[in-house]
Design a protein around this motif. Structure first.
Motif, mmCIF file in Angstrom:
data_model
loop_
_atom_site.group_PDB
_atom_site.id
_atom_site.type_symbol
_atom_site.label_atom_id
_atom_site.label_comp_id
_atom_site.label_asym_id
_atom_site.label_seq_id
_atom_site.Cartn_x
_atom_site.Cartn_y
_atom_site.Cartn_z
ATOM 1 N N LEU A 70 0.760 -1.467 -0.061
ATOM 2 C CA LEU A 70 -0.140 -0.051 0.137
ATOM 3 C C LEU A 70 0.801 1.086 -0.066
ATOM 4 C CD1 LEU A 70 -2.830 -0.865 2.457
ATOM 5 C CD2 LEU A 70 -2.925 -0.522 0.298
ATOM 6 N N ASN A 71 1.904 1.353 0.695
ATOM 7 C CA ASN A 71 2.906 2.439 0.751
ATOM 8 C C ASN A 71 3.799 2.439 -0.390
ATOM 9 O OD1 ASN A 71 2.001 3.765 3.249
ATOM 10 N ND2 ASN A 71 2.091 1.721 4.103
ATOM 11 N N MET A 72 3.948 1.566 -1.336
ATOM 12 C CA MET A 72 4.803 1.530 -2.355
ATOM 13 C C MET A 72 4.557 2.375 -3.223
ATOM 14 S SD MET A 72 6.292 -2.261 -2.911
ATOM 15 C CE MET A 72 6.594 -2.229 -4.490
ATOM 16 N N PRO A 73 5.532 3.310 -4.062
ATOM 17 C CA PRO A 73 5.088 4.289 -5.092
ATOM 18 C C PRO A 73 4.444 3.630 -6.250
ATOM 19 C CG PRO A 73 7.360 3.908 -5.088
ATOM 20 C CD PRO A 73 6.848 3.006 -4.073
ATOM 21 N N LYS A 74 3.203 4.270 -6.934
ATOM 22 C CA LYS A 74 2.685 3.854 -8.079
ATOM 23 C C LYS A 74 2.989 4.339 -9.238
ATOM 24 C CE LYS A 74 -0.389 1.700 -5.085
ATOM 25 N NZ LYS A 74 0.650 1.864 -3.811
ATOM 26 N N LYS A 75 3.897 5.422 -9.472
ATOM 27 C CA LYS A 75 4.413 5.883 -10.713
ATOM 28 C C LYS A 75 5.726 6.586 -10.268
ATOM 29 C CE LYS A 75 0.322 8.279 -11.035
ATOM 30 N NZ LYS A 75 -0.651 9.363 -11.449
ATOM 31 N N GLY A 76 6.702 6.723 -11.158
ATOM 32 C CA GLY A 76 7.846 7.682 -11.218
ATOM 33 C C GLY A 76 8.853 6.723 -10.918
ATOM 34 N N TRP A 77 10.174 6.965 -10.685
ATOM 35 C CA TRP A 77 11.363 6.429 -10.617
ATOM 36 C C TRP A 77 11.348 5.514 -9.413
ATOM 37 C CZ3 TRP A 77 14.073 6.782 -6.310
ATOM 38 C CH2 TRP A 77 14.017 7.800 -5.388
ATOM 39 N N VAL A 116 9.328 3.244 -8.557
ATOM 40 C CA VAL A 116 8.625 2.062 -8.791
ATOM 41 C C VAL A 116 9.695 0.936 -9.101
ATOM 42 C CG1 VAL A 116 7.112 0.854 -10.335
ATOM 43 C CG2 VAL A 116 6.573 2.864 -9.181
ATOM 44 N N PRO A 117 10.498 1.155 -10.289
ATOM 45 C CA PRO A 117 11.378 0.210 -10.493
ATOM 46 C C PRO A 117 12.388 -0.081 -9.121
ATOM 47 C CG PRO A 117 12.036 2.100 -11.937
ATOM 48 C CD PRO A 117 10.642 2.289 -10.985
ATOM 49 N N VAL A 118 12.703 0.939 -8.430
ATOM 50 C CA VAL A 118 13.922 0.758 -7.485
ATOM 51 C C VAL A 118 13.261 -0.020 -6.430
ATOM 52 C CG1 VAL A 118 15.011 1.924 -5.664
ATOM 53 C CG2 VAL A 118 14.878 2.918 -7.842
ATOM 54 N N CYS A 119 11.965 0.160 -6.135
ATOM 55 C CA CYS A 119 11.100 -0.628 -5.075
ATOM 56 C C CYS A 119 10.996 -2.117 -5.385
ATOM 57 C CB CYS A 119 9.871 -0.108 -4.659
ATOM 58 S SG CYS A 119 10.081 1.464 -3.657
ATOM 59 N N LEU A 120 10.451 -2.129 -6.815
ATOM 60 C CA LEU A 120 10.490 -3.613 -7.131
ATOM 61 C C LEU A 120 11.410 -4.244 -7.067
ATOM 62 C CD1 LEU A 120 7.867 -2.979 -10.250
ATOM 63 C CD2 LEU A 120 7.527 -3.931 -8.010
ATOM 64 N N VAL A 121 12.939 -4.002 -7.592
ATOM 65 C CA VAL A 121 14.047 -4.551 -7.691
ATOM 66 C C VAL A 121 14.403 -4.969 -6.011
ATOM 67 C CG1 VAL A 121 16.544 -4.435 -8.005
ATOM 68 C CG2 VAL A 121 14.975 -3.755 -9.966
ATOM 69 N N LEU A 122 14.139 -4.007 -5.127
ATOM 70 C CA LEU A 122 14.776 -4.166 -3.760
ATOM 71 C C LEU A 122 13.752 -5.447 -3.324
ATOM 72 C CD1 LEU A 122 15.167 -0.551 -2.425
ATOM 73 C CD2 LEU A 122 17.066 -2.384 -2.965
ATOM 74 N N MET A 123 12.428 -5.288 -3.538
ATOM 75 C CA MET A 123 11.531 -6.256 -3.111
ATOM 76 C C MET A 123 11.906 -7.752 -3.534
ATOM 77 S SD MET A 123 9.285 -5.625 -1.007
ATOM 78 C CE MET A 123 9.906 -4.130 0.023
ATOM 79 N N ALA A 124 12.422 -7.622 -4.969
ATOM 80 C CA ALA A 124 12.594 -8.939 -5.602
ATOM 81 C C ALA A 124 13.953 -9.543 -5.103
ATOM 82 C CB ALA A 124 12.519 -8.826 -7.138
ATOM 83 N N LEU A 125 14.841 -8.856 -4.526
ATOM 84 C CA LEU A 125 16.310 -9.255 -4.147
ATOM 85 C C LEU A 125 16.074 -10.448 -3.220
ATOM 86 C CD1 LEU A 125 18.527 -6.352 -3.943
ATOM 87 C CD2 LEU A 125 18.573 -8.164 -5.473
ATOM 88 N N PRO A 126 15.530 -10.481 -2.037
ATOM 89 C CA PRO A 126 15.478 -11.472 -1.357
ATOM 90 C C PRO A 126 14.842 -12.824 -1.961
ATOM 91 C CG PRO A 126 14.452 -9.762 -0.212
ATOM 92 C CD PRO A 126 14.535 -9.439 -1.667
ATOM 93 N N LEU A 127 13.929 -12.715 -2.732
ATOM 94 C CA LEU A 127 13.229 -14.081 -3.623
ATOM 95 C C LEU A 127 14.403 -14.703 -4.561
ATOM 96 C CD1 LEU A 127 9.855 -12.381 -4.337
ATOM 97 C CD2 LEU A 127 10.608 -13.808 -2.500
ATOM 98 N N LEU A 128 15.523 -13.719 -4.945
ATOM 99 C CA LEU A 128 16.326 -14.263 -5.646
ATOM 100 C C LEU A 128 17.530 -15.321 -5.170
ATOM 101 C CD1 LEU A 128 16.881 -11.340 -8.070
ATOM 102 C CD2 LEU A 128 15.263 -13.332 -8.670
ATOM 103 N N ILE A 129 17.435 -15.025 -3.591
ATOM 104 C CA ILE A 129 18.572 -15.843 -3.100
ATOM 105 C C ILE A 129 18.191 -17.139 -2.651
ATOM 106 C CG2 ILE A 129 20.122 -15.612 -0.911
ATOM 107 C CD1 ILE A 129 19.353 -12.737 -0.914
ATOM 108 N N PRO A 130 19.010 -18.266 -3.110
ATOM 109 C CA PRO A 130 18.811 -19.616 -2.830
ATOM 110 C C PRO A 130 18.729 -19.657 -1.450
ATOM 111 C CG PRO A 130 20.668 -19.466 -4.129
ATOM 112 C CD PRO A 130 20.197 -18.174 -3.742
ATOM 113 N N TRP A 131 17.763 -21.096 -1.069
ATOM 114 C CA TRP A 131 17.416 -21.149 0.662
ATOM 115 C C TRP A 131 18.554 -21.439 1.271
ATOM 116 C CZ3 TRP A 131 14.307 -22.547 -3.927
ATOM 117 C CH2 TRP A 131 13.166 -22.241 -3.874
ATOM 118 N N ASN A 132 19.399 -21.962 0.905
ATOM 119 C CA ASN A 132 20.505 -22.486 1.599
ATOM 120 C C ASN A 132 21.280 -21.302 2.235
ATOM 121 O OD1 ASN A 132 21.276 -22.501 -1.021
ATOM 122 N ND2 ASN A 132 22.448 -24.461 -0.959
ATOM 123 N N VAL A 133 21.514 -20.460 0.914
ATOM 124 C CA VAL A 133 22.365 -19.176 1.137
ATOM 125 C C VAL A 133 21.681 -18.332 2.012
ATOM 126 C CG1 VAL A 133 23.049 -17.221 -0.106
ATOM 127 C CG2 VAL A 133 23.083 -19.568 -1.301
#
Lengths: 290, 93
Positions: free
Chosen positions: A89-96, A98-115
């Motif tokens: 709800l608090n993430m930006p809906k437009k502007g620069w 958006v991609p910054v928040c999306l990448v930051l949010m996606a980062l933990p998901l890209l790390i393998p479980w054992n790491v």
């Protein structure tokens, strides 16, 4: 006019059926076969009947691990779902932003479980870890290796850190798909922030929330790698979940028969809980849509 | 091909044979009466006959497990109870 049914399209799903047969059905059949037999290796099996199932049902070890699993999943859902909604709800809906928040949010998901497990195992260590040493310096008695509460806190925080992003991204996808007309209508009606959330955003996020709850429940109920790397199921058996116990039994002790019986009971529990979640949430969605 | 690693036994083969027969029966039923016969039963939400088979099988598994844990390893009565349960599910759910 009578409707024509053409079932020839079913042939198109044959490749998937073959794939599922080899990756799921044949292994499942083998587990069922193992669950009623005993083996000492070398493909020699001895009939055991329902003994292993009876052992599982009478074993405190199984019920304790199941209880820990249910508590863990309940805590995870209670934290990650509201927190994920709040962040989305608090993430930006437009502007620069958006991609910054999306990448930051996606980062933990890209790390393998054992790491992830290794990161938190080192991070929490009292002798060399940043978290462990900082807490020790602040005078807080924290030691996840010896204290069950600290061990639980560590794996819960680790899971929240790793997986809240998934809930955030799903909720965000639901939020950005709401047409502006809804918000304009709410503004005209003078709706409060809470009313907009309760009557526009939450119902519109219903479908993605269903997926988020199901995914997080299934994943937290079947969690293995992260707690195994961080605590190894300890101290004692305090963080031994069903999957950790199952692997200990099947690979550590080579009790293939009891492990197969336990995995079938585990499978039935996962299947029924997922069905209940799915049915309740889809029917709620349909009722709201009427 | 050697399937000895799958450790087949007659009881487990019969179990899977019955499941396969049920699925084939459901396929024939669907072919004869397409659409899955959706209806709203005592659970107060719509179920198709596929849903009713799933609920029957899942419930039967728990009935047999509960019998095994609470009564003992003789499962003939729990099997009969499961059949009654499945009939009720197909009739009322």
């Amino acid at each position: 006019m009578e409707r024509t049914y053409n079932n020839k399209a079913w042939f198109l799903v044959l490749p998937v059926l073959v794939l599922v047969a080899f990756s799921a059905i044949i292994p499942l059949m083998t587990v069922v076969n193992y669950s009623v037999q005993d083996t000492f290796g070398n493909n020699q099996f001895f009939w055991a009947g329902l003994d292993w199932f009876q052992d599982v049902l009478e074993s405190n070890r199984f019920w304790n691990a199941l209880g820990r699993n249910l508590i863990f999943s309940a805590i995870i859902l209670a934290i990650e779902i509201p927190l994920g909604i709040y962040i989305a709800l608090n993430m930006p809906k437009k502007g620069w932003g958006v991609p910054v928040c999306l990448v930051l949010m996606a980062l933990p998901l890209l790390i393998p479980w054992n790491v992830v497990g290794t990161i938190w195992q080192v991070f929490g260590r009292v002798d060399i870890g940043l978290l462990g040493r900082t807490l020790a310096a602040a005078g807080i008695d924290y030691n996840y290796v010896q204290d069950p509460v600290d061990a639980w806190l560590t794996i819960i925080v680790m899971d929240v850190w790793h997986w809240t992003s998934l809930v955030v991204l799903l909720c965000y996808a639901g939020l950005v798909s709401i047409p502006d007309a809804y918000y304009q209508a709410a503004r005209i009606d003078g709706a409060s922030r809470w009313s907009v959330f309760r009557f526009i955003q939450l119902p519109k996020m219903g479908r993605v929330l269903l997926i988020a709850v199901l995914l997080r429940f299934m994943d937290s109920f079947m969690i293995y790698t992260e707690p195994f790397v961080v605590t190894g199921g300890g101290p004692g058996n305090e963080t031994t979940f069903l999957s950790i116990d199952l692997v200990k039994m099947a690979i550590g002790q080579f009790d293939v028969g009891p492990a197969a019986a336990m995995s079938l009971v585990y499978f039935l529990i996962v299947l029924s809980l997922s069905w209940v979640f799915y049915t309740v949430m889809t029917n709620q969605g349909q009722e709201k849509g009427k | 091909m050697d399937f000895s690693w799958m450790a087949w036994t007659w009881p487990t083969a019969t179990f899977f044979g019955v499941i396969l027969a049920l699925l084939c029966g459901m396929a024939v039923w669907e072919y004869r009466v397409p659409g899955g016969s959706p209806r709203v039963g005592i659970l107060r939400f719509e179920t198709t006959r596929g849903d009713r088979l799933f609920i029957s099988l899942l419930g039967s598994a728990f009935i047999n497990l509960a019998w095994l844990g609470l009564v003992g390893p003789e499962l003939w009565w729990s099997l009969a109870l499961s059949v009654v349960y499945a009939v009720c599910v197909f009739r009322f759910v």
